[in-house]
Design an enzyme around this catalytic site. Structure first.
Site, short mmCIF file in Angstrom:
data_model
loop_
_atom_site.label_atom_id
_atom_site.label_comp_id
_atom_site.label_asym_id
_atom_site.label_seq_id
_atom_site.Cartn_x
_atom_site.Cartn_y
_atom_site.Cartn_z
N GLY A 49 0.82 -1.20 0.00
CA GLY A 49 0.00 0.00 0.00
C GLY A 49 0.85 1.25 0.00
O GLY A 49 2.07 1.19 0.07
N GLU A 65 -0.04 0.43 -6.25
CA GLU A 65 0.79 0.00 -5.12
C GLU A 65 0.97 -1.52 -5.09
O GLU A 65 2.06 -2.01 -4.79
CB GLU A 65 0.18 0.49 -3.80
N GLU A 69 4.78 -2.92 -5.31
CA GLU A 69 5.35 -3.54 -4.11
C GLU A 69 5.31 -5.06 -4.12
O GLU A 69 6.10 -5.69 -3.42
CB GLU A 69 4.66 -2.99 -2.86
N SER A 86 -6.40 6.68 13.34
CA SER A 86 -5.81 6.95 14.65
C SER A 86 -4.49 7.69 14.49
O SER A 86 -3.69 7.39 13.60
CB SER A 86 -5.58 5.63 15.39
N ASP A 88 -1.81 7.54 16.09
CA ASP A 88 -0.59 6.77 16.30
C ASP A 88 -0.50 5.52 15.41
O ASP A 88 0.33 4.66 15.63
CB ASP A 88 -0.47 6.36 17.76
N GLU A 118 11.19 -8.00 0.57
CA GLU A 118 10.73 -9.36 0.30
C GLU A 118 9.22 -9.35 0.12
O GLU A 118 8.52 -8.53 0.71
CB GLU A 118 11.12 -10.28 1.47
#
Length: 151
Positions: A49, A65, A69, A86, A88, A118
């Site tokens: 992502g 993405e 990736e 959130s 955090d 990987e």
């Protein structure tokens, strides 16, 4: 002059103090395995992502993405897993992550070697649950529980 300064501060705040929008994909292979990437920045497994580019919609970002990736092609978005905001959730920045589960195909290959070291497919029994990057353990659990989260 004071008014110009206030306007300038407001503009800078609007431009730079906003959360960024991103997409994570839970890639589902036809045999039921889930594909994870090993991130270069933290060395942990996570879902492919990234940030939504200017002019992209969510599905276009997911396709790009996933290809960059993991080398995989998005066949079908199965469902929305959640929207995670959130403060955090990501140690690098405040971001809003839209996570989708998707049927994927093709051969696993890393094109973005700056971010990924990987790529591997896991069965449900071999997933490194409890050890995923950022808040991806939460995304995984929401997916497994068939729960759509707004967090």
């Amino acid at each position: 002059m004071d008014q110009i300064w206030r306007i300038a501060k407001t503009v800078v705040s609007l431009l730079f103090r906003r959360p960024l929008a991103g997409v994570s994909i839970i890639p589902l292979l036809a045999d039921g395995r889930i594909v994870l990437i090993k991130r270069r920045d933290c060395g942990k497994w996570g879902f492919p992502g990234g940030l939504v580019d200017w002019g992209e919609d969510i599905s276009t970002t997911a396709k790009r993405e996933l290809r960059e990736e993991a080398g995989l092609e998005l066949k079908n978005i199965v469902r929305l897993v959640g929207v995670y905001s959130s403060l955090d959730r990501d140690p690098r920045m405040h971001s809003i992550c839209i996570t989708v589960a998707a049927e994927v195909g093709g051969e696993m290959k890393i094109y973005d070697t700056a971010e990924v070291i990987e790529v591997k497919a896991f069965t449900l029994e071999t997933l490194p649950a409890g050890q995923l990057a950022h808040d991806h353990d939460r995304h995984l659990q929401n997916y497994l529980d068939n729960h759509t989260a707004l967090a």
